[in-house]
Design an enzyme around this catalytic site. Structure first.
Site, PDB file in Angstrom:
ATOM      1  CB  SER A 131      -0.877  -0.001   1.270  1.00  0.00           C
ATOM      2  OG  SER A 131      -1.490   1.256   1.488  1.00  0.00           O
ATOM      3  CE1 TYR A 144      -4.424  -2.160   5.178  1.00  0.00           C
ATOM      4  CE2 TYR A 144      -3.060  -0.254   4.695  1.00  0.00           C
ATOM      5  CZ  TYR A 144      -3.826  -1.316   4.264  1.00  0.00           C
ATOM      6  OH  TYR A 144      -3.980  -1.543   2.910  1.00  0.00           O
TER       7      TYR A 144
END
Length: 249
Positions: A131, A144
């Site tokens: 990401s 995350y």
């Protein structure tokens, strides 16, 4: 017809929907036999039937089972993930551990299980769906961001160890992708930022992006398919941003 992956076996985690399903379709379209791995048994089975592949119902949080695995895939796409949006002082420790287990420890265990087969054949492609948060941080996403930063490091170590044995390892770093995972974040983002849900995309998710739209799963999948190909044989240890210019800032 592109049959560049004919004869290859691919394993895609979180493959029943979103980015994983798009990757499974893209790899199958190029001739790979795809194993759709997901905790969603019916979703995995439906997509596997569509692609002429196989389904693997698996709970990637069961690390003891993963530690005993031996995989015979040529292409491994580590995609499965979850999200939790909360300030650090309100973040439940159990949820933090759950996210790191699923998104960092499980990829490690799957890579560990796949490398012997890849080394024996002198060929392997490990594609980690990271990401922009593997390169940049955002508030309220401690678990995350930590998991994705760790995945970046794991990918690079894998590249260094596998290079002389025909195995490449790379990350794809999209911004916000049009998936159920992102859609489920909108309510949480609205709550922590104190704004209406209708304003989350413009005021939170896309503020750093020069291109003001969500990434499409098929765009991520097209890059994954290229990384799986022979054309990408010299590409390893890299992180490919697909974030509309977010990381250019």
């Amino acid at each position: 017809m592109d049959d560049s992956l004919n004869g290859r076996k691919a394993l895609v985690t979180g493959g029943a929907s979103g980015i994983g399903a798009a990757c499974a379709r893209a790899l199958a379209a190029r001739g790979a036999k795809v194993v759709v791995a997901d905790v969603d048994a019916s979703g995995a089975a439906a997509l596997a039937d569509e692609l002429g592949g196989t389904a693997w119902t698996v709970d990637l949080l069961d690390t003891e089972a993963l530690a005993a695995l031996s995989l015979d895939c040529d292409i491994l796409v580590n995609n499965a993930g979850i999200q939790k949006v909360a300030p650090i002082e309100q973040f439940e420790p159990a949820e933090f551990r759950r996210i790191l287990t699923l998104m960092l420890e499980a990829p490690f265990l799957l890579i560990r299980a796949a490398l012997p087969h890849m080394y024996a054949n002198g060929y392997g492609r490990i594609i980690n769906i990271s990401s922009v948060h593997g390169l940049r941080a955002s508030a309220y996403k401690s678990a995350y961001v930590s998991a994705k930063h760790g995945l970046e490091g794991l990918s690079k170590v894998t590249a260094l160890e596998g290079g002389e044995r025909g195995v490449t390892s790379n990350c794809i770093n999209p911004g916000y992708v049009r998936t159920p995972l992102v859609e489920r974040q909108i309510a949480d983002q609205a709550r922590v930022h104190g704004i209406p849900e209708a304003e989350v995309l413009a005021k939170v998710m896309l503020t750093e992006s020069a291109v003001k739209r969500l990434v499409e799963p098929s765009e991520v999948a097209s890059l994954a398919a290229w990384l799986a190909s022979d054309d990408a044989g010299m590409v390893t240890g890299a992180s490919y941003t697909m974030d509309g210019g977010w990381s250019a800032r």
